[in-house]
Motif scaffolding. Structure first.
Motif, PDB file in Angstrom:
ATOM      1  N   ALA A 213       0.831  -1.210   0.000  1.00  0.00           N
ATOM      2  CA  ALA A 213       0.000   0.000   0.000  1.00  0.00           C
ATOM      3  C   ALA A 213       0.864   1.259   0.000  1.00  0.00           C
ATOM      4  O   ALA A 213       0.570   2.240  -0.694  1.00  0.00           O
ATOM      5  CB  ALA A 213      -0.927  -0.015   1.209  1.00  0.00           C
ATOM      6  N   THR A 214       1.964   1.232   0.771  1.00  0.00           N
ATOM      7  CA  THR A 214       2.855   2.391   0.818  1.00  0.00           C
ATOM      8  C   THR A 214       3.488   2.658  -0.543  1.00  0.00           C
ATOM      9  O   THR A 214       3.530   3.791  -1.034  1.00  0.00           O
ATOM     10  CB  THR A 214       3.953   2.173   1.869  1.00  0.00           C
ATOM     11  N   ASN A 215       3.994   1.590  -1.190  1.00  0.00           N
ATOM     12  CA  ASN A 215       4.648   1.775  -2.482  1.00  0.00           C
ATOM     13  C   ASN A 215       3.642   2.143  -3.569  1.00  0.00           C
ATOM     14  O   ASN A 215       3.964   2.907  -4.496  1.00  0.00           O
ATOM     15  CB  ASN A 215       5.393   0.498  -2.870  1.00  0.00           C
ATOM     16  N   LEU A 216       2.424   1.613  -3.484  1.00  0.00           N
ATOM     17  CA  LEU A 216       1.394   1.985  -4.447  1.00  0.00           C
ATOM     18  C   LEU A 216       1.068   3.476  -4.340  1.00  0.00           C
ATOM     19  O   LEU A 216       0.910   4.171  -5.354  1.00  0.00           O
ATOM     20  CB  LEU A 216       0.137   1.154  -4.226  1.00  0.00           C
ATOM     21  N   ALA A 217       0.995   3.969  -3.101  1.00  0.00           N
ATOM     22  CA  ALA A 217       0.749   5.404  -2.906  1.00  0.00           C
ATOM     23  C   ALA A 217       1.897   6.232  -3.467  1.00  0.00           C
ATOM     24  O   ALA A 217       1.681   7.282  -4.099  1.00  0.00           O
ATOM     25  CB  ALA A 217       0.552   5.694  -1.418  1.00  0.00           C
ATOM     26  N   VAL A 218       3.131   5.750  -3.282  1.00  0.00           N
ATOM     27  CA  VAL A 218       4.293   6.456  -3.847  1.00  0.00           C
ATOM     28  C   VAL A 218       4.215   6.489  -5.365  1.00  0.00           C
ATOM     29  O   VAL A 218       4.454   7.522  -6.009  1.00  0.00           O
ATOM     30  CB  VAL A 218       5.597   5.773  -3.382  1.00  0.00           C
ATOM     31  N   THR A 337       2.535  -3.093 -10.746  1.00  0.00           N
ATOM     32  CA  THR A 337       3.977  -3.281 -10.552  1.00  0.00           C
ATOM     33  C   THR A 337       4.440  -2.652  -9.251  1.00  0.00           C
ATOM     34  O   THR A 337       5.230  -3.258  -8.497  1.00  0.00           O
ATOM     35  CB  THR A 337       4.754  -2.678 -11.737  1.00  0.00           C
ATOM     36  N   PHE A 338       3.956  -1.445  -8.949  1.00  0.00           N
ATOM     37  CA  PHE A 338       4.343  -0.806  -7.692  1.00  0.00           C
ATOM     38  C   PHE A 338       3.791  -1.580  -6.495  1.00  0.00           C
ATOM     39  O   PHE A 338       4.477  -1.716  -5.470  1.00  0.00           O
ATOM     40  CB  PHE A 338       3.870   0.648  -7.667  1.00  0.00           C
ATOM     41  N   ALA A 339       2.577  -2.089  -6.589  1.00  0.00           N
ATOM     42  CA  ALA A 339       2.012  -2.865  -5.490  1.00  0.00           C
ATOM     43  C   ALA A 339       2.797  -4.166  -5.285  1.00  0.00           C
ATOM     44  O   ALA A 339       3.120  -4.549  -4.148  1.00  0.00           O
ATOM     45  CB  ALA A 339       0.539  -3.172  -5.749  1.00  0.00           C
ATOM     46  N   LEU A 340       3.129  -4.850  -6.398  1.00  0.00           N
ATOM     47  CA  LEU A 340       3.870  -6.110  -6.292  1.00  0.00           C
ATOM     48  C   LEU A 340       5.271  -5.885  -5.748  1.00  0.00           C
ATOM     49  O   LEU A 340       5.738  -6.619  -4.863  1.00  0.00           O
ATOM     50  CB  LEU A 340       3.939  -6.777  -7.669  1.00  0.00           C
ATOM     51  N   SER A 341       5.966  -4.870  -6.263  1.00  0.00           N
ATOM     52  CA  SER A 341       7.321  -4.601  -5.773  1.00  0.00           C
ATOM     53  C   SER A 341       7.293  -4.193  -4.303  1.00  0.00           C
ATOM     54  O   SER A 341       8.195  -4.552  -3.527  1.00  0.00           O
ATOM     55  CB  SER A 341       7.994  -3.524  -6.622  1.00  0.00           C
ATOM     56  N   GLY A 342       6.262  -3.451  -3.890  1.00  0.00           N
ATOM     57  CA  GLY A 342       6.133  -3.106  -2.476  1.00  0.00           C
ATOM     58  C   GLY A 342       5.906  -4.334  -1.616  1.00  0.00           C
ATOM     59  O   GLY A 342       6.467  -4.462  -0.515  1.00  0.00           O
ATOM     60  N   ALA A 343       5.069  -5.277  -2.099  1.00  0.00           N
ATOM     61  CA  ALA A 343       4.836  -6.508  -1.338  1.00  0.00           C
ATOM     62  C   ALA A 343       6.120  -7.320  -1.201  1.00  0.00           C
ATOM     63  O   ALA A 343       6.394  -7.902  -0.134  1.00  0.00           O
ATOM     64  CB  ALA A 343       3.751  -7.336  -2.023  1.00  0.00           C
ATOM     65  N   VAL A 344       6.932  -7.369  -2.272  1.00  0.00           N
ATOM     66  CA  VAL A 344       8.211  -8.080  -2.203  1.00  0.00           C
ATOM     67  C   VAL A 344       9.138  -7.411  -1.190  1.00  0.00           C
ATOM     68  O   VAL A 344       9.814  -8.082  -0.390  1.00  0.00           O
ATOM     69  CB  VAL A 344       8.865  -8.132  -3.599  1.00  0.00           C
ATOM     70  N   ALA A 345       9.178  -6.069  -1.197  1.00  0.00           N
ATOM     71  CA  ALA A 345       9.994  -5.351  -0.217  1.00  0.00           C
ATOM     72  C   ALA A 345       9.495  -5.619   1.200  1.00  0.00           C
ATOM     73  O   ALA A 345      10.293  -5.803   2.130  1.00  0.00           O
ATOM     74  CB  ALA A 345       9.966  -3.854  -0.517  1.00  0.00           C
ATOM     75  N   GLY A 346       8.162  -5.651   1.393  1.00  0.00           N
ATOM     76  CA  GLY A 346       7.615  -5.959   2.712  1.00  0.00           C
ATOM     77  C   GLY A 346       7.967  -7.363   3.154  1.00  0.00           C
ATOM     78  O   GLY A 346       8.248  -7.602   4.338  1.00  0.00           O
ATOM     79  N   ALA A 347       7.960  -8.330   2.209  1.00  0.00           N
ATOM     80  CA  ALA A 347       8.370  -9.696   2.552  1.00  0.00           C
ATOM     81  C   ALA A 347       9.836  -9.738   2.974  1.00  0.00           C
ATOM     82  O   ALA A 347      10.210 -10.460   3.910  1.00  0.00           O
ATOM     83  CB  ALA A 347       8.135 -10.619   1.355  1.00  0.00           C
ATOM     84  N   ALA A 348      10.680  -8.958   2.297  1.00  0.00           N
ATOM     85  CA  ALA A 348      12.096  -8.883   2.683  1.00  0.00           C
ATOM     86  C   ALA A 348      12.243  -8.277   4.074  1.00  0.00           C
ATOM     87  O   ALA A 348      13.054  -8.746   4.891  1.00  0.00           O
ATOM     88  CB  ALA A 348      12.880  -8.068   1.659  1.00  0.00           C
TER      89      ALA A 348
END
Length: 436
Positions: A213-218, A337-348
């Protein structure tokens, strides 16, 4: 022969009982969940009945640090006084008589602790014996496995965004830490009521959703408008630098300047091989976190290769105009793409918090920069290449820390980044301008 016997009579020998008791003391001097690895032991000059042990200890959330312990006993040989610990000294100085008495009464006198220590020694003795270079090398490889996979996982988030729009989001470190804060807070709240397994699963979901959600907002509020107005990437780069600072300060104000801690999970050492008194160990936590990061990265590679989203992503990255003519919705694809990349960052971030048992807003900058180095190393437009770059970087860092001065490690990493950009800006996996 006479001279040899005379010299042998003058040498000090470490008594097995003294060594055993001193080894049992080491865990009491550190936080629960500390990984302890013995380096060497020997007699102590000036003491008739004493042993000195040098060892490495990695407390939860910290790096390996060198320590030593000196145990002095009242007697030796067959005398019952050989079990009486009369003095204990560390690199910080001797323990006070009160602390020593408490340790002897409530630690060494605890039957369960003594039995656990005996079981640990028995398990260590049962593992295969190998040469010391091999045992030490395997230990360092195990130590580097988690940071390597975490760097690689976060590097794939950089690759997802850059491969699609040709822009770097420098706020990924802070986004990962935001997910880690959400995950570690949920674990602390639900671990007792739900149990470890469900609590960890729920924490992963919440951490990934928070970061997504944070990365999607960005992406929607900052990156997409700048892409529409400007063709160069400098505006996005500077905007995400500002976002990184703002998000870092927001995390500090929201969660405080102190680190947040979680109880250690599956952090008991498991012996693998040994070389004399040196035992190569791993932990279930270590293997689980590395396996989770690897499985997530492989799942992401499959998604990019075999799914409709992946085909749309590759088509848009290759030719945005033709992709739009074929019916691909640019705004929707960038948002996904932003939502998916944010989820990957959150998993990390979740995996980082569960392994080290802590999270602090200050780790975001270093974590993000190291992942960016890994992405550039592997080819910032390549998702699998970025993950491989993380593996290379993490294992290289661990090797440097093991054999070279650790204070020069980060200098070497960033110097290597500069040289790589100058010599091979496309990274190790050159895709000839085609993101993969």
């Amino acid at each position: 022969m006479a001279a040899g016997l005379a010299l042998g009579a003058c040498t000090s020998v470490v008594a097995p009982d003294h060594l055993r008791i001193c080894r049992d003391v080491m865990p009491a001097l550190h936080a629960e969940g500390t990984a302890i690895r013995e380096i060497r032991y020997g007699p102590v000059a000036g003491y008739e009945h004493a042993v000195r042990i040098a060892y490495l200890a990695r407390e939860p959330g910290q790096e390996n640090r060198s320590h030593h312990l000196i145990c002095v006993f009242a007697g030796g040989g067959a005398d019952t006084a050989r079990f009486d610990l009369v003095r204990l000294e560390t690199e910080r100085g001797p323990l006070s008589p009160v602390r020593l008495q408490i340790l002897k009464r409530w630690w060494l006198g605890n039957a369960a602790i003594t039995a656990a220590a005996a079981a640990r020694r028995q398990a260590e003795a049962a593992v295969p014996a190998v040469p010391m270079p091999l045992a030490y090398g395997l230990q360092q490889a195990a130590n580097g496995l988690v940071p390597a996979t975490l760097y690689g996982l976060l590097a794939t988030a950089f690759a997802l965004v850059y491969g699609l729009i040709g822009r770097i989001n420098l706020a990924f470190g802070e986004i990962a830490v935001a997910g880690a804060y959400a995950a570690i807070g949920l674990v602390a709240i639900t671990a007792t009521s739900l149990g470890p397994g469900p609590a960890l699963g729920l924490a992963l979901a919440v951490g990934a959703l928070t970061a997504a959600a944070t990365n999607l907002a960005v992406g929607r509020a900052v990156v997409a408008p700048l892409i529409g107005r400007r063709r160069n990437g400098q505006a996005v780069l500077m905007a995400t630098v500002g976002l990184a600072v703002a998000l870092g300060e927001a995390l500090r104000l929201t969660h405080g300047a102190a680190a947040r801690w979680a109880p250690p999970i599956a952090s008991g050492p498991i012996p693998v091989v040994r070389a004399g008194d040196f035992v190569t160990t791993v932990t279930l936590n270590q293997m689980s976190v590395a396996g989770f990061a690897l499985a997530t990265a492989l799942g992401l590679v499959w998604l990019m290769r075999a799914s409709r989203f992946g085909r749309s992503w590759r088509a848009f990255a290759d030719d945005p105009g033709m992709a739009a003519l074929c019916g691909i919705d640019q705004g929707r694809l960038i948002a996904l793409t932003f939502a998916l990349s944010g989820a990957v960052a959150g998993a990390a971030g979740f995996a980082h918090a569960m392994h080290f048992g802590s999270v602090h807003f200050g780790i975001s900058t270093v974590f993000g920069l190291k992942a960016l180095v890994a992405a550039i190393l592997g080819g910032v437009g390549s998702v699998p290449g970025a993950f491989v770059g993380g593996l290379v970087l993490g294992l290289a860092e661990t090797a440097w820390s093991s054999y070279l001065p650790i204070e020069w490690r980060d200098i070497a990493v960033y110097t290597a980044l500069v040289l790589l950009i100058v010599v091979r800006p496309t990274g190790l996996f050159d895709t000839n301008g085609r993101p993969v």
